[in-house]
Scaffold this active site. Structure first.
Site, PDB file in Angstrom:
ATOM      1  N   GLU A   1       9.160  -3.795  13.184  1.00 56.13           N
ATOM      2  CA  GLU A   1       8.945  -2.671  12.268  1.00 56.13           C
ATOM      3  C   GLU A   1       7.637  -1.997  12.679  1.00 56.13           C
ATOM      4  O   GLU A   1       6.573  -2.630  12.622  1.00 56.13           O
ATOM      5  CB  GLU A   1       8.839  -3.180  10.826  1.00 56.13           C
ATOM      6  CG  GLU A   1       8.587  -2.067   9.831  1.00 56.13           C
ATOM      7  CD  GLU A   1       8.410  -2.558   8.399  1.00 56.13           C
ATOM      8  OE1 GLU A   1       7.678  -3.543   8.176  1.00 56.13           O
ATOM      9  OE2 GLU A   1       8.998  -1.936   7.493  1.00 56.13           O
TER      10      GLU A   1
ATOM     11  N   PHE B   1       0.815  -1.224   0.000  1.00 56.76           N
ATOM     12  CA  PHE B   1       0.000   0.000   0.000  1.00 56.76           C
ATOM     13  C   PHE B   1       0.844   1.268   0.000  1.00 56.76           C
ATOM     14  O   PHE B   1       0.368   2.332  -0.377  1.00 56.76           O
ATOM     15  CB  PHE B   1      -0.940   0.011   1.225  1.00 56.76           C
ATOM     16  CG  PHE B   1      -0.260   0.484   2.489  1.00 56.76           C
ATOM     17  CD1 PHE B   1      -0.138   1.845   2.759  1.00 56.76           C
ATOM     18  CD2 PHE B   1       0.296  -0.414   3.392  1.00 56.76           C
ATOM     19  CE1 PHE B   1       0.521   2.286   3.917  1.00 56.76           C
ATOM     20  CE2 PHE B   1       0.952   0.019   4.537  1.00 56.76           C
ATOM     21  CZ  PHE B   1       1.069   1.376   4.796  1.00 56.76           C
TER      22      PHE B   1
ATOM     23  N   SER C   1       5.335  -6.881   3.449  1.00 59.69           N
ATOM     24  CA  SER C   1       5.919  -7.191   4.764  1.00 59.69           C
ATOM     25  C   SER C   1       6.705  -8.511   4.707  1.00 59.69           C
ATOM     26  O   SER C   1       6.461  -9.360   3.839  1.00 59.69           O
ATOM     27  CB  SER C   1       4.794  -7.280   5.797  1.00 59.69           C
ATOM     28  OG  SER C   1       3.884  -8.280   5.409  1.00 59.69           O
TER      29      SER C   1
ATOM     30  N   LYS D   1      -1.184  -7.319  -9.108  1.00 60.75           N
ATOM     31  CA  LYS D   1      -2.138  -7.434  -7.992  1.00 60.75           C
ATOM     32  C   LYS D   1      -1.727  -6.362  -6.984  1.00 60.75           C
ATOM     33  O   LYS D   1      -0.858  -6.562  -6.142  1.00 60.75           O
ATOM     34  CB  LYS D   1      -2.024  -8.845  -7.388  1.00 60.75           C
ATOM     35  CG  LYS D   1      -3.247  -9.372  -6.668  1.00 60.75           C
ATOM     36  CD  LYS D   1      -3.759  -8.519  -5.550  1.00 60.75           C
ATOM     37  CE  LYS D   1      -2.931  -8.587  -4.297  1.00 60.75           C
ATOM     38  NZ  LYS D   1      -3.355  -7.565  -3.294  1.00 60.75           N
TER      39      LYS D   1
ATOM     40  N   GLU E   1      -4.935  -3.835  -1.846  1.00 68.35           N
ATOM     41  CA  GLU E   1      -6.378  -3.576  -1.794  1.00 68.35           C
ATOM     42  C   GLU E   1      -6.699  -2.315  -0.993  1.00 68.35           C
ATOM     43  O   GLU E   1      -7.848  -1.866  -0.969  1.00 68.35           O
ATOM     44  CB  GLU E   1      -7.128  -4.796  -1.238  1.00 68.35           C
ATOM     45  CG  GLU E   1      -6.773  -5.209   0.188  1.00 68.35           C
ATOM     46  CD  GLU E   1      -5.543  -6.124   0.291  1.00 68.35           C
ATOM     47  OE1 GLU E   1      -4.555  -5.883  -0.427  1.00 68.35           O
ATOM     48  OE2 GLU E   1      -5.562  -7.064   1.110  1.00 68.35           O
ATOM     49  N   ARG E   2      -5.688  -1.708  -0.346  1.00 68.85           N
ATOM     50  CA  ARG E   2      -5.941  -0.471   0.421  1.00 68.85           C
ATOM     51  C   ARG E   2      -6.047   0.753  -0.482  1.00 68.85           C
ATOM     52  O   ARG E   2      -6.779   1.672  -0.211  1.00 68.85           O
ATOM     53  CB  ARG E   2      -4.804  -0.214   1.408  1.00 68.85           C
ATOM     54  CG  ARG E   2      -4.389  -1.385   2.218  1.00 68.85           C
ATOM     55  CD  ARG E   2      -4.738  -1.215   3.680  1.00 68.85           C
ATOM     56  NE  ARG E   2      -4.411  -2.439   4.370  1.00 68.85           N
ATOM     57  CZ  ARG E   2      -5.218  -3.480   4.509  1.00 68.85           C
ATOM     58  NH1 ARG E   2      -6.454  -3.436   4.042  1.00 68.85           N
ATOM     59  NH2 ARG E   2      -4.840  -4.570   5.127  1.00 68.85           N
TER      60      ARG E   2
ATOM     61  N   CYS F   1       9.547   1.936   3.567  1.00 69.88           N
ATOM     62  CA  CYS F   1      10.487   0.849   3.901  1.00 69.88           C
ATOM     63  C   CYS F   1      11.892   1.391   4.068  1.00 69.88           C
ATOM     64  O   CYS F   1      12.764   0.707   4.586  1.00 69.88           O
ATOM     65  CB  CYS F   1      10.459  -0.228   2.840  1.00 69.88           C
ATOM     66  SG  CYS F   1      11.127   0.351   1.283  1.00 69.88           S
TER      67      CYS F   1
HETATM   68  P1  NAD Z   1       1.548  -6.544   3.161  1.00 74.32           P
HETATM   69  O1  NAD Z   1       2.565  -7.617   3.244  1.00 74.32           O
HETATM   70  O2  NAD Z   1       0.424  -6.552   4.128  1.00 74.32           O
HETATM   71  O3  NAD Z   1       0.843  -6.572   1.695  1.00 74.32           O
HETATM   72  C1  NAD Z   1       1.609  -6.602   0.510  1.00 74.32           C
HETATM   73  C2  NAD Z   1       0.823  -7.342  -0.556  1.00 74.32           C
HETATM   74  O4  NAD Z   1       0.626  -8.693  -0.139  1.00 74.32           O
HETATM   75  C3  NAD Z   1      -0.548  -6.764  -0.834  1.00 74.32           C
HETATM   76  O5  NAD Z   1      -0.784  -6.771  -2.221  1.00 74.32           O
HETATM   77  C4  NAD Z   1      -1.490  -7.704  -0.083  1.00 74.32           C
HETATM   78  O6  NAD Z   1      -2.753  -7.801  -0.698  1.00 74.32           O
HETATM   79  C5  NAD Z   1      -0.762  -9.024  -0.142  1.00 74.32           C
HETATM   80  N1  NAD Z   1      -1.037  -9.860   1.041  1.00 74.32           N
HETATM   81  C6  NAD Z   1      -1.361  -9.436   2.297  1.00 74.32           C
HETATM   82  N2  NAD Z   1      -1.528 -10.481   3.120  1.00 74.32           N
HETATM   83  C7  NAD Z   1      -1.299 -11.598   2.383  1.00 74.32           C
HETATM   84  C8  NAD Z   1      -1.316 -12.993   2.687  1.00 74.32           C
HETATM   85  N3  NAD Z   1      -1.588 -13.446   3.901  1.00 74.32           N
HETATM   86  N4  NAD Z   1      -1.025 -13.849   1.696  1.00 74.32           N
HETATM   87  C9  NAD Z   1      -0.725 -13.416   0.454  1.00 74.32           C
HETATM   88  N5  NAD Z   1      -0.708 -12.099   0.110  1.00 74.32           N
HETATM   89  C10 NAD Z   1      -0.985 -11.200   1.061  1.00 74.32           C
HETATM   90  O7  NAD Z   1       2.334  -5.153   3.179  1.00 74.32           O
HETATM   91  P2  NAD Z   1       1.737  -3.676   3.243  1.00 74.32           P
HETATM   92  O8  NAD Z   1       1.197  -3.427   4.608  1.00 74.32           O
HETATM   93  O9  NAD Z   1       0.856  -3.418   2.072  1.00 74.32           O
HETATM   94  O10 NAD Z   1       3.068  -2.818   3.015  1.00 74.32           O
HETATM   95  C11 NAD Z   1       3.930  -2.439   4.048  1.00 74.32           C
HETATM   96  C12 NAD Z   1       5.120  -3.373   4.140  1.00 74.32           C
HETATM   97  O11 NAD Z   1       5.830  -3.402   2.910  1.00 74.32           O
HETATM   98  C13 NAD Z   1       6.134  -2.916   5.178  1.00 74.32           C
HETATM   99  O12 NAD Z   1       6.613  -4.047   5.861  1.00 74.32           O
HETATM  100  C14 NAD Z   1       7.240  -2.288   4.346  1.00 74.32           C
HETATM  101  O13 NAD Z   1       8.515  -2.262   4.945  1.00 74.32           O
HETATM  102  C15 NAD Z   1       7.223  -3.177   3.149  1.00 74.32           C
HETATM  103  N6  NAD Z   1       7.837  -2.539   1.994  1.00 74.32           N
HETATM  104  C16 NAD Z   1       9.048  -3.026   1.589  1.00 74.32           C
HETATM  105  C17 NAD Z   1       9.692  -2.445   0.511  1.00 74.32           C
HETATM  106  C18 NAD Z   1      11.019  -2.971   0.047  1.00 74.32           C
HETATM  107  O14 NAD Z   1      11.427  -2.652  -1.074  1.00 74.32           O
HETATM  108  N7  NAD Z   1      11.714  -3.763   0.837  1.00 74.32           N
HETATM  109  C19 NAD Z   1       9.097  -1.364  -0.150  1.00 74.32           C
HETATM  110  C20 NAD Z   1       7.856  -0.906   0.292  1.00 74.32           C
HETATM  111  C21 NAD Z   1       7.229  -1.514   1.366  1.00 74.32           C
END
Ligand code: NAD
Length: 499
Positions: free
Chosen positions: A384, A149, A226, A173, A176-177, A281
């Site tokens: 985090e 998101f 994450s 994909k 969804e937020r 991140c």
């Molecule tokens: P998230 O892991 O909740 O969601 C990321 C994606 O995974 C979304 O598209 C979501 O729909 C999907 N998802 C969520 N739960 C899932 C599950 N149980 N099974 C399969 N898919 C699932 O992350 P977020 O809250 O959207 O984003 C924030 C996180 O992303 C933070 O931890 C941040 O540090 C990280 N981030 C990392 C980078 C990097 O390059 N390392 C860059 C940006 C964000």
């Protein structure tokens, strides 16, 4: 209530699963739209259709594919304000920061225009008598991008640009937020001349992700989000024989040496710790001053700067420093962790717990927090937080500060503030973290370099954007050709050195 859609075969398609997620305006706390969550059947139909479209797109010459990207760049610039406005309204970040989100994605599209050069293979003339060897970079087929998101324009663009220009079809994909900007980008790509079906934007949650992972058609998965999900997707993708690069969470340390310019360091920390409400991140979430004197002087400079931060909705003007966090659940999680810091003995020097904004009481705003005397065993250090919370861990020496950053399970970004070249060189060379800043608090590499963390911040071999993206989204085929002048009579039964 506005109902969002999937983007399939160049058209808006209503969701048929009957499942939806709420899309909030984080500044007001109101639900502004609902987004459909795709079923397996919807996802599989979109993937099948992408596979058909990929055949002609993969056979289109790289220069023509690059021209689509050229037009895409112009269209993003044309619609920059509109994209940033929608982005702010769903994510909550300030308008200038939303433009930065689009801009940093746009730069990867600009880099992708170099595809004809970047896709050139290798050639060895006369490797043996009448023998030439050449390698080709070929598209993988259908690949998927699964994005978080916190950068709803930048990261989808990092995924789409290189993958498409390499000749792949892409299933995106998005989170969804805040799914509206990726849908807008898909329409712009169509306007830029991308054939229908080559990019499909399918909304959804875990169900949609699992359908991607279980599809035998999908050849590669690029994930950002994450760490637990990154690890899950990496393992599932490997199990089903897909190429995968999965980028996860972070806990970025900034080391402040006694010789640093402390005003510069304090300014840098405030921007990097609280910008985008800490939902980056590459945010700095741990300050590590070296020596008690440095720590005292740093805290003295940080407190007035943090107390002056302007927190508000993106509509309140360009001087707002940061906006709300993305959901009520995110806000509650941040405040729970702040409480754990207090309970576990950290010193809460700036307390944002009672923050409230008149007229926006239902918004997901979190006041800024500064902790001092945090220790590595505390939850606020290990976890985090992804909110406007900066923790200070005091170190006695440079070696202790270095060891602290190196021992953390995350390894996305880090920074050192110093005037000493030797210390800076030593730090850059020894630290086990993927992106390093020297007097730069958020060292996000530009599009033509690569972006990626180490340790639990990244799973897989290749980084995002830059030359690595072209390696990730292609596979190499190597051809050895021998022409009659070099062919001898009779069978050859042993491996021979080329003569
Ligand atoms: P998230 O892991 O909740 O969601 C990321 C994606 O995974 C979304 O598209 C979501 O729909 C999907 N998802 C969520 N739960 C899932 C599950 N149980 N099974 C399969 N898919 C699932 O992350 P977020 O809250 O959207 O984003 C924030 C996180 O992303 C933070 O931890 C941040 O540090 C990280 N981030 C990392 C980078 C990097 O390059 N390392 C860059 C940006 C964000």
């Amino acid at each position: 209530m506005k109902e969002l859609y999937h983007w399939i075969d160049g058209k808006e398609v209503k969701g048929t699963s009957g499942r939806f997620a709420d899309v909030y305006n984080p500044a007001t706390g109101e639900v502004q739209a609902k987004v459909p969550l795709a079923s397996d059947a919807e996802m599989n139909a979109a993937i099948a259709s992408a596979a058909k479209a990929q055949v002609a797109w993969g056979a289109t010459n790289p220069q023509r594919r690059a021209r689509v990207m050229m037009r895409f760049v112009d269209l993003i610039n044309r619609d920059m304000d509109q994209l940033a406005e929608v982005l702010s309204s769903e994510h909550g970040k300030t308008f200038p920061d939303a433009k930065g989100d689009v801009q940093r994605g746009l730069e990867v599209i600009e880099f992708s225009i170099g595809a004809p050069h970047l896709l050139k293979g290798e050639f060895t003339d006369s490797a043996g008598p009448g023998i030439d060897i050449f390698s080709m970079r070929q598209p993988l087929g259908v690949v998927a991008g699964i994005t978080p998101f916190n950068f709803p324009a930048m990261i989808p663009l990092w995924k789409m640009g290189p993958a498409l220009v390499c000749g792949n079809a892409v299933i995106l994909k998005p989170s969804e937020r805040d799914p509206s900007v990726p849908l807008m980008l898909a329409k712009l790509l169509q306007e830029a001349g991308l054939p229908d079906g080559v990019l499909q934007v399918i909304n959804g949650d875990k169900g949609a992700v699992d359908a991607i992972l279980h599809s035998p058609v999908i050849q590669a998965v690029g994930f950002v989000g994450s760490t637990p999900i990154a690890q899950y997707i990496y393992e599932e993708a490997a199990r089903t024989g897909k190429r995968a690069q999965c980028f996860g969470g972070a806990k970025n340390h900034m080391i402040i040496m006694p010789d640093a310019d402390l005003d510069q360091a304090a300014d840098a920390l405030v921007g990097a710790g609280y910008g985008a409400a800490g939902e980056r991140c590459m945010a700095i979430s741990v300050a590590v001053p070296v020596g008690e004197k440095t720590a005292d002087a740093l805290i003295e400079r940080l407190v007035p700067r943090i107390e002056k931060l302007k927190v508000g909705p993106y509509t309140a003007g360009d001087d707002v420093d940061y906006g709300p966090v993305v959901t009520k659940a995110a806000k509650e999680n941040i405040l729970r962790l702040v409480q754990s810091g207090v309970d576990q003995g950290a010193e809460l020097v700036v307390d944002g717990r009672d923050f409230s904004l008149q007229g926006y009481e239902d918004g997901f705003f979190v006041g800024p927090h500064l902790f001092d005397r945090v220790t590595p065993d505390m939850d606020i250090y290990k976890t985090e937080i992804f909110g406007p919370v900066l923790s200070t861990v005091r170190a006695k020496t440079y070696e202790e500060a270095l060891d602290l950053a190196m021992s953390h399970e995350y390894g996305n970004g880090t920074a050192i503030f110093t005037r000493d070249g030797d210390t800076a060189r030593d730090f850059a060379s020894r630290i086990n973290i993927g992106m390093v800043g020297i007097n730069v608090p958020i060292p996000v590499p530009l599009a033509y370099h690569t972006f990626g963390g180490w340790k639990k911040s990244g799973f897989g071999d290749l980084n995002q954007h830059g030359p690595d993206a072209f390696r990730f989204y292609t596979r190499t085929k190597t051809v050895t050709a021998r022409w009659p002048s070099g062919i001898k009579e009779g069978g050859e039964f042993n491996f021979k050195a080329m003569d």
